[in-house]
Design an enzyme around this catalytic site. Structure first.
Site, PDB file in Angstrom:
ATOM      1  N   LYS A 263      19.705 -34.609 -63.860  1.00 23.43           N
ATOM      2  CA  LYS A 263      20.723 -33.978 -64.717  1.00 23.43           C
ATOM      3  C   LYS A 263      21.284 -34.980 -65.718  1.00 23.43           C
ATOM      4  O   LYS A 263      21.619 -34.616 -66.837  1.00 23.43           O
ATOM      5  CB  LYS A 263      21.862 -33.413 -63.866  1.00 23.43           C
ATOM      6  CG  LYS A 263      21.485 -32.175 -63.070  1.00 23.43           C
ATOM      7  CD  LYS A 263      22.730 -31.493 -62.525  1.00 23.43           C
ATOM      8  CE  LYS A 263      22.382 -30.351 -61.592  1.00 23.43           C
ATOM      9  NZ  LYS A 263      23.576 -29.774 -60.948  1.00 23.43           N
TER      10      LYS A 263
ATOM     11  N   LYS B 297      10.449 -25.982 -60.344  1.00 25.55           N
ATOM     12  CA  LYS B 297      11.104 -24.906 -59.603  1.00 25.55           C
ATOM     13  C   LYS B 297      11.860 -23.967 -60.536  1.00 25.55           C
ATOM     14  O   LYS B 297      12.293 -24.365 -61.611  1.00 25.55           O
ATOM     15  CB  LYS B 297      12.027 -25.484 -58.526  1.00 25.55           C
ATOM     16  CG  LYS B 297      13.214 -26.229 -59.054  1.00 25.55           C
ATOM     17  CD  LYS B 297      14.259 -26.456 -57.961  1.00 25.55           C
ATOM     18  CE  LYS B 297      15.547 -26.875 -58.643  1.00 25.55           C
ATOM     19  NZ  LYS B 297      16.744 -26.781 -57.861  1.00 25.55           N
TER      20      LYS B 297
ATOM     21  N   LYS C 277      18.364 -22.326 -62.765  1.00 22.40           N
ATOM     22  CA  LYS C 277      19.345 -21.698 -63.653  1.00 22.40           C
ATOM     23  C   LYS C 277      19.408 -22.409 -64.988  1.00 22.40           C
ATOM     24  O   LYS C 277      19.825 -21.838 -65.974  1.00 22.40           O
ATOM     25  CB  LYS C 277      20.742 -21.799 -63.027  1.00 22.40           C
ATOM     26  CG  LYS C 277      20.968 -20.879 -61.873  1.00 22.40           C
ATOM     27  CD  LYS C 277      22.329 -21.223 -61.263  1.00 22.40           C
ATOM     28  CE  LYS C 277      22.567 -20.441 -60.000  1.00 22.40           C
ATOM     29  NZ  LYS C 277      23.574 -21.084 -59.144  1.00 22.40           N
TER      30      LYS C 277
HETATM   31  P1  AMP Z   1      21.782 -23.772 -57.369  1.00 23.97           P
HETATM   32  O1  AMP Z   1      21.084 -22.776 -58.220  1.00 23.97           O
HETATM   33  O2  AMP Z   1      21.366 -25.160 -57.710  1.00 23.97           O
HETATM   34  O3  AMP Z   1      23.261 -23.570 -57.314  1.00 23.97           O
HETATM   35  O4  AMP Z   1      21.245 -23.559 -55.900  1.00 23.97           O
HETATM   36  C1  AMP Z   1      21.811 -22.694 -54.960  1.00 23.97           C
HETATM   37  C2  AMP Z   1      20.950 -22.580 -53.724  1.00 23.97           C
HETATM   38  O5  AMP Z   1      19.702 -21.974 -54.056  1.00 23.97           O
HETATM   39  C3  AMP Z   1      20.579 -23.906 -53.069  1.00 23.97           C
HETATM   40  O6  AMP Z   1      20.535 -23.754 -51.680  1.00 23.97           O
HETATM   41  C4  AMP Z   1      19.235 -24.202 -53.602  1.00 23.97           C
HETATM   42  O7  AMP Z   1      18.504 -25.031 -52.746  1.00 23.97           O
HETATM   43  C5  AMP Z   1      18.626 -22.816 -53.687  1.00 23.97           C
HETATM   44  N1  AMP Z   1      17.633 -22.776 -54.753  1.00 23.97           N
HETATM   45  C6  AMP Z   1      17.856 -23.023 -56.061  1.00 23.97           C
HETATM   46  N2  AMP Z   1      16.719 -22.906 -56.774  1.00 23.97           N
HETATM   47  C7  AMP Z   1      15.749 -22.584 -55.886  1.00 23.97           C
HETATM   48  C8  AMP Z   1      14.351 -22.332 -56.002  1.00 23.97           C
HETATM   49  N3  AMP Z   1      13.721 -22.355 -57.171  1.00 23.97           N
HETATM   50  N4  AMP Z   1      13.670 -22.030 -54.872  1.00 23.97           N
HETATM   51  C9  AMP Z   1      14.289 -21.977 -53.682  1.00 23.97           C
HETATM   52  N5  AMP Z   1      15.597 -22.214 -53.494  1.00 23.97           N
HETATM   53  C10 AMP Z   1      16.336 -22.512 -54.584  1.00 23.97           C
END
Ligand code: AMP
Ligand code: TRP
Length: 337
Positions: free
Chosen positions: A113, A200, A203
């Site tokens: 980031k 991956k 967002k």
């Molecule tokens: P975040 O979008 O970074 O706030 O992630 C929120 C939750 O979703 C966390 O537990 C991440 O590990 C999970 N997560 C985010 N992106 C992925 C992805 N592409 N595949 C699987 N889990 C994800």
């Protein structure tokens, strides 16, 4: 002994996508029967990078509504907003004072980031994993269900609890903090981008076509899947390292259709993309339809959401404030009179 405790959270930055659902939230839903489950919307984490203040509150509520729409049941779990339980900020500070700077500087997510945000990197972004450790440790969590990408942050939370707090300020029979375990399910733990099977779904990808959000309308879902990257080969299969997009799309189909990996692999082994993509689109739309309907209802009439969040906050405060007091005492801070 009560039921084992679970704590997890997702940031309210932009709409949640299939990765958030399949990698994180879906696991919470399964755990709430057997575990004492706390889930929060981590709005304090969302402001570690530049954000839109006029949208934050709405996005926070919408994320909480999605938890409910995905099947979190306030009768069986507590749902709350991180910033509304002040113990998170307070324990975050206390943990800051015992966490070595170089532990944070080597966090992969920070490094990634930091590159993206150039000279606009806040202290908060570096400190993000310490606040996350506070989130977890406040609840004496046994398990933290997250996607694969959060594993390093969880290890940090464990190290802070064990080496920096318990070893220094606790005694052998009376540890100050409980050391949590990560819980990373294999299936869905890493949902990949629709435009690049090697990165991956995220967002923060500037290309919206790379992800399907839980609130995308059916036409948009269909369009994104139609445009998703594929390869020139015919027939879908798992596990071919040269075909990451195929592995990802087949994986999504197996989960979203509910038929499982084996049946999906058999069904699609000879299929061309022109046949597979509409099938995946249909399964995705069908899986998201009930979530979207419930989300619309909850956002149209806020009273239920408000009630759930107030109750969640009260439950969270009861547990969090007791832990915070333990840490304050262990560090030797003067008692409030
Ligand atoms: P975040 O979008 O970074 O706030 O992630 C929120 C939750 O979703 C966390 O537990 C991440 O590990 C999970 N997560 C985010 N992106 C992925 C992805 N592409 N595949 C699987 N889990 C994800
Ligand atoms: N860092 C997590 C993510 O991006 C979100 C998060 C913050 C979290 N605090 C947490 C996850 C506590 C689990 C437990 O996914």
């Amino acid at each position: 002994m009560g039921r084992p405790r679970v704590l997890s959270g997702v940031q309210p930055t932009g709409a949640l996508h299939l990765g958030n659902w399949l990698g994180a939230i879906r696991n919470w839903v399964d755990l709430q029967d057997s575990h004492d489950t706390f889930v929060c919307v981590v709005d304090l984490h969302a402001i570690t990078v530049p954000h839109a203040p006029e949208r934050l509150a709405q996005d926070t509520l919408s994320t909480a509504a999605l938890y409910l729409a995905c099947g979190m049941d306030p009768q069986r779990c507590s749902i709350f907003i991180q910033s509304q339980v002040s113990a998170h900020s307070e324990l975050g500070w206390l943990l800051n004072c015992v966490t070595p700077l170089n532990w944070l500087e080597r966090m992969i997510q920070f490094k990634e980031k930091a590159v993206k945000h150039g000279d606009n990197v806040s202290v908060g972004l570096l400190d993000y994993p310490v606040l996350m450790a506070a989130d977890i440790l406040l609840y004496d969590a046994d398990l933290v269900p997250v996607g694969e990408d959060q594993k390093q942050h969880l290890e940090l939370a464990r190290d802070i609890a064990q080496q920096r707090v318990n070893a220094r300020f606790g005694s052998k029979d009376a540890p100050v903090l409980k050391v949590p375990k990560p819980m990373i399910l294999k299936e869905g733990a890493r949902v990949m981008s629709l435009t690049d099977g090697r990165s991956k779904m995220s967002k923060s990808d500037p290309n919206e076509g790379s992800r399907i959000t839980l609130l995308d309308p059916p036409e948009l879902i269909t369009k994104k899947i139609k445009r998703a990257k594929t390869d020139p080969e015919r027939g879908l299969e798992f596990g071919n390292p040269d075909r990451p997009e195929t592995d990802n799309l087949l994986g999504l189909y197996s989960i979203l259709s509910g038929i499982g990996r084996e049946a999906a692999a058999a069904e699609c082994a000879e299929m061309g993309w022109g046949q597979f993509k509409p099938l995946l689109a249909e399964a995705t739309v069908a899986a998201l339809e009930p979530i979207q309907a419930r989300h619309r209802e909850l956002m149209a009439d806020r009273s239920e959401l408000d009630r759930v969040l107030t109750e969640g906050q009260q439950n969270a405060e009861t547990v969090a404030n007791a832990t915070l007091q333990r840490v304050r005492d262990a560090l030797g801070l003067a008692k409030r009179s």
